[in-house]
Motif scaffolding. Structure first.
Motif, PDB file in Angstrom:
ATOM      1  N   PHE A   1     -21.084 -35.761 -55.976  1.00  0.00           N
ATOM      2  CA  PHE A   1     -22.366 -36.205 -56.527  1.00  0.00           C
ATOM      3  C   PHE A   1     -23.238 -36.805 -55.432  1.00  0.00           C
ATOM      4  O   PHE A   1     -24.441 -36.518 -55.346  1.00  0.00           O
ATOM      5  N   LEU A   2     -22.659 -37.644 -54.591  1.00  0.00           N
ATOM      6  CA  LEU A   2     -23.427 -38.239 -53.503  1.00  0.00           C
ATOM      7  C   LEU A   2     -24.012 -37.169 -52.599  1.00  0.00           C
ATOM      8  O   LEU A   2     -25.188 -37.230 -52.204  1.00  0.00           O
ATOM      9  N   SER A   3     -23.183 -36.175 -52.253  1.00  0.00           N
ATOM     10  CA  SER A   3     -23.641 -35.116 -51.364  1.00  0.00           C
ATOM     11  C   SER A   3     -24.682 -34.225 -52.040  1.00  0.00           C
ATOM     12  O   SER A   3     -25.725 -33.923 -51.461  1.00  0.00           O
ATOM     13  N   ALA A   4     -24.411 -33.820 -53.281  1.00  0.00           N
ATOM     14  CA  ALA A   4     -25.307 -32.901 -53.987  1.00  0.00           C
ATOM     15  C   ALA A   4     -26.679 -33.512 -54.245  1.00  0.00           C
ATOM     16  O   ALA A   4     -27.697 -32.803 -54.256  1.00  0.00           O
ATOM     17  N   PHE A   5     -26.716 -34.819 -54.441  1.00  0.00           N
ATOM     18  CA  PHE A   5     -27.987 -35.485 -54.732  1.00  0.00           C
ATOM     19  C   PHE A   5     -28.660 -36.051 -53.479  1.00  0.00           C
ATOM     20  O   PHE A   5     -29.647 -36.779 -53.572  1.00  0.00           O
ATOM     21  N   GLY A   6     -28.094 -35.715 -52.288  1.00  0.00           N
ATOM     22  CA  GLY A   6     -28.792 -36.022 -51.055  1.00  0.00           C
ATOM     23  C   GLY A   6     -28.555 -37.389 -50.465  1.00  0.00           C
ATOM     24  O   GLY A   6     -29.401 -37.895 -49.716  1.00  0.00           O
ATOM     25  N   PHE A   7     -27.414 -38.014 -50.736  1.00  0.00           N
ATOM     26  CA  PHE A   7     -27.128 -39.324 -50.136  1.00  0.00           C
ATOM     27  C   PHE A   7     -26.967 -39.166 -48.624  1.00  0.00           C
ATOM     28  O   PHE A   7     -26.292 -38.256 -48.144  1.00  0.00           O
ATOM     29  N   VAL A   8     -27.578 -40.083 -47.849  1.00  0.00           N
ATOM     30  CA  VAL A   8     -27.547 -40.029 -46.389  1.00  0.00           C
ATOM     31  C   VAL A   8     -26.489 -41.002 -45.866  1.00  0.00           C
ATOM     32  O   VAL A   8     -26.631 -42.224 -46.020  1.00  0.00           O
ATOM     33  N   ALA A   9     -25.421 -40.466 -45.266  1.00  0.00           N
ATOM     34  CA  ALA A   9     -24.333 -41.304 -44.759  1.00  0.00           C
ATOM     35  C   ALA A   9     -24.819 -42.208 -43.637  1.00  0.00           C
ATOM     36  O   ALA A   9     -25.581 -41.781 -42.760  1.00  0.00           O
ATOM     37  N   GLY A  10     -24.411 -43.472 -43.646  1.00  0.00           N
ATOM     38  CA  GLY A  10     -24.755 -44.413 -42.594  1.00  0.00           C
ATOM     39  C   GLY A  10     -26.124 -45.033 -42.705  1.00  0.00           C
ATOM     40  O   GLY A  10     -26.460 -45.925 -41.928  1.00  0.00           O
ATOM     41  N   ALA A  11     -26.942 -44.584 -43.663  1.00  0.00           N
ATOM     42  CA  ALA A  11     -28.308 -45.089 -43.808  1.00  0.00           C
ATOM     43  C   ALA A  11     -28.349 -46.238 -44.804  1.00  0.00           C
ATOM     44  O   ALA A  11     -27.491 -46.349 -45.683  1.00  0.00           O
TER      45      ALA A  11
ATOM     46  N   ALA B   1     -30.438 -48.716 -47.809  1.00  0.00           N
ATOM     47  CA  ALA B   1     -31.000 -48.388 -49.120  1.00  0.00           C
ATOM     48  C   ALA B   1     -32.396 -47.794 -49.020  1.00  0.00           C
ATOM     49  O   ALA B   1     -32.767 -46.914 -49.797  1.00  0.00           O
ATOM     50  N   ALA B   2     -33.195 -48.262 -48.051  1.00  0.00           N
ATOM     51  CA  ALA B   2     -34.569 -47.785 -47.924  1.00  0.00           C
ATOM     52  C   ALA B   2     -34.644 -46.313 -47.567  1.00  0.00           C
ATOM     53  O   ALA B   2     -35.654 -45.646 -47.855  1.00  0.00           O
ATOM     54  N   ALA B   3     -33.584 -45.787 -46.952  1.00  0.00           N
ATOM     55  CA  ALA B   3     -33.597 -44.391 -46.512  1.00  0.00           C
ATOM     56  C   ALA B   3     -33.096 -43.420 -47.571  1.00  0.00           C
ATOM     57  O   ALA B   3     -33.129 -42.205 -47.363  1.00  0.00           O
ATOM     58  N   GLN B   4     -32.628 -43.932 -48.692  1.00  0.00           N
ATOM     59  CA  GLN B   4     -32.084 -43.064 -49.741  1.00  0.00           C
ATOM     60  C   GLN B   4     -33.195 -42.655 -50.712  1.00  0.00           C
ATOM     61  O   GLN B   4     -33.953 -43.492 -51.179  1.00  0.00           O
ATOM     62  N   GLY B   5     -33.272 -41.357 -51.022  1.00  0.00           N
ATOM     63  CA  GLY B   5     -34.282 -40.854 -51.931  1.00  0.00           C
ATOM     64  C   GLY B   5     -33.937 -41.131 -53.383  1.00  0.00           C
ATOM     65  O   GLY B   5     -32.828 -41.550 -53.718  1.00  0.00           O
ATOM     66  N   GLU B   6     -34.902 -40.846 -54.257  1.00  0.00           N
ATOM     67  CA  GLU B   6     -34.697 -41.065 -55.689  1.00  0.00           C
ATOM     68  C   GLU B   6     -33.564 -40.210 -56.236  1.00  0.00           C
ATOM     69  O   GLU B   6     -32.818 -40.639 -57.123  1.00  0.00           O
ATOM     70  N   ASN B   7     -33.435 -38.983 -55.739  1.00  0.00           N
ATOM     71  CA  ASN B   7     -32.354 -38.110 -56.206  1.00  0.00           C
ATOM     72  C   ASN B   7     -30.987 -38.695 -55.860  1.00  0.00           C
ATOM     73  O   ASN B   7     -30.043 -38.623 -56.657  1.00  0.00           O
ATOM     74  N   ALA B   8     -30.887 -39.269 -54.662  1.00  0.00           N
ATOM     75  CA  ALA B   8     -29.615 -39.881 -54.257  1.00  0.00           C
ATOM     76  C   ALA B   8     -29.259 -41.032 -55.191  1.00  0.00           C
ATOM     77  O   ALA B   8     -28.088 -41.184 -55.593  1.00  0.00           O
ATOM     78  N   LEU B   9     -30.251 -41.830 -55.554  1.00  0.00           N
ATOM     79  CA  LEU B   9     -30.003 -42.956 -56.452  1.00  0.00           C
ATOM     80  C   LEU B   9     -29.612 -42.476 -57.844  1.00  0.00           C
ATOM     81  O   LEU B   9     -28.745 -43.071 -58.500  1.00  0.00           O
TER      82      LEU B   9
END
Length: 455
Positions: free
Chosen positions: A386-396, A398-406
């Motif tokens: 889920f994290l990968s499919a929704f675009g979560f950025v490893a090592g970044a 909270a400000a760098a995470q998009g709405e889809n990742a959240l």
């Protein structure tokens, strides 16, 4: 505690202390290990998920074999206690080395290191966990005493998780970098696990044992006996869905707190621990409720878990107090969904003995722990997908995470577990082993044993 078998409260509590190390291991690996890989080592979520999945599947698959081996072990210390000594000493040491990964190496080297050390840690853990858990069925055959004994174990589990999830963030945030912080955490937690295992080993020196002559090992016969144990299969499948749900939610919680709810990272440990507190407080209540029917109590807990998972979907960000309350309520329910199935599984040993004339505590508990580990492994892997499919950025941050990742984090913590809890509820409805049926099994076993002795 159980005068008929010689099981004293001292032995029961001493045995339960052995659960502290198990709970610490499970609490840290499920709550923080993926976070360690993505945020400290900078490994992408999908590769991190795969690196953890392989050892977890191996760990799960060898459980029944280790159980069957312990069933057939003969020593002056009994069938199970030699493994408490060896496994208890080694899995904590291997756990400490797991968090010494070379942070400056390439991603491939870091992944290979984690897989290798996690495989070693998981194997040592299995050789402790399976024999240890199997002792619940051989120390007493009393239906209600087993519930109380499991209650001791569950309280220890909650204390272990509570200590782990509070202390771990304090330790891995105590150094200049997460890499060094996790290294310190691994050494401290590993030493704690060793101490817990040794305590259980020495405390159970006088523990009662129900020992029957073991047949030569036959894999097909073991598999057939488990397959034909209908109460166990139904309970196993229910528990599998439950652990799918727990694996997904436990792995995602730290991401939910930091990235979705926008809560200070310093509160992570307290947030994760809140559920453990709720479960510990509620366990004595669930022990009493289970006296009136373990299956009904378990079903009530599952309904509560599904409902709370769905409600968490609508939890607004930036409300720490509300999240504390929600997690505490989840813990109250979790006290029942952990106590009841673990108190029910020893009863399936008698069902198997009536049918086959053998006692397979090790094989049954090994397959039971396979269920827990397989479910939590796959649930955690679903979370990483889920994290990968929704675009979560490893090592970044909270400000760098998009709405889809959240959104992916939120769905992984709420909707996915809710669906899995519902599946568990419908499977459990077919469970046939009541207290009356259990007492009938014991009478039949005693009669068959008497007939063999007089033949």
């Amino acid at each position: 505690m159980d005068p008929a078998s010689g099981l004293t409260r001292r032995v029961g509590v001493g045995w339960a202390i052995g659960e502290l190390g198990i709970a610490t291991y499970i609490g840290i690996t499920m709550s923080y290990l993926l976070f360690y890989l993505t945020q400290a080592l900078g490994i992408s979520p999908v590769w991190a998920g795969l690196a953890l999945l392989i050892p977890r599947l191996w760990d799960a698959l060898i459980d029944p074999l280790v159980g069957a081996i312990s069933d057939r072990t003969r020593s002056r210390m009994g069938r199970r206690r030699p493994y408490l000594l060896v496994g208890g000493l080694t899995f904590g040491v291997m756990f400490a080395f797991l968090f010494q990964a070379p942070a400056d190496a390439s991603e491939g080297v870091k992944i290979a290191y984690v897989i290798a050390l996690y495989l070693l840690t998981s194997t040592a853990f299995t050789f402790y966990d399976v024999p240890y858990s199997s002792m619940a069925a051989e120390m007493t055959t009393d239906y209600r005493v087993r519930t109380r004994l499991t209650g001791f174990k569950m309280v220890a589990a909650r204390i272990g998780i509570l200590v782990a999830v509070i202390a771990a963030p304090l330790l891995f945030n105590s150094q200049e970098t997460l890499v060094h912080g996790f290294a310190v955490m691994g050494m401290v937690a590993g030493g704690y696990m060793v101490l817990s295992g040794l305590w259980a080993f020495f405390a159970t020196r006088d523990a009662p044992q129900i020992v029957r002559p073991a047949e030569p090992f036959d894999l097909r016969a073991e598999y057939r006996a488990l397959r034909e144990n209908r109460p166990f299969l139904i309970l196993w499948t229910t528990f599998l869905f439950q652990n799918f749900a727990i694996g997904a939610s436990a792995t995602t919680l730290i991401y939910l707190v930091i990235f979705v709810m926008k809560i200070d990272a310093a509160l992570v440990g307290a947030m994760v621990a809140t559920s453990a507190v709720g479960a510990m407080v509620a366990t004595p209540f669930w022990v009493r409720v289970a006296q009136y029917g373990k299956q009904k109590a378990y079903a009530a807990g599952i309904v509560g878990a599904a409902t709370l998972s769905l409600l968490m979907l609508f939890m607004p960000a930036g409300l720490p107090a509300a999240l504390f309350v929600a997690l505490f309520l989840i813990g109250l329910v979790d006290g029942g969904t952990q106590l009841c199935p673990n108190a029910m599984v020893p009863d399936t040993v008698e069902y198997d003995e009536e049918r086959t004339g053998q006692r397979r505590e090790g094989a049954i508990f090994g397959t039971w722990l396979l269920c827990r580990k397989l479910g939590m492994a796959m649930g955690a892997f679903i979370a990483s997908l889920f994290l990968s499919a929704f675009g979560f950025v490893a090592g970044a941050d909270a400000a760098a995470q998009g709405e889809n990742a959240l959104l992916g984090i939120r769905l992984s913590y709420t909707l996915v577990p809710c669906v899995l809890w519902v599946c568990a509820f419908f499977v459990l409805r077919a469970y046939p082993l009541t207290e009356a049926r259990f007492e009938e099994l014991k009478r039949n076993i005693s009669a068959a044993r008497a007939a063999r002795e007089t033949a």
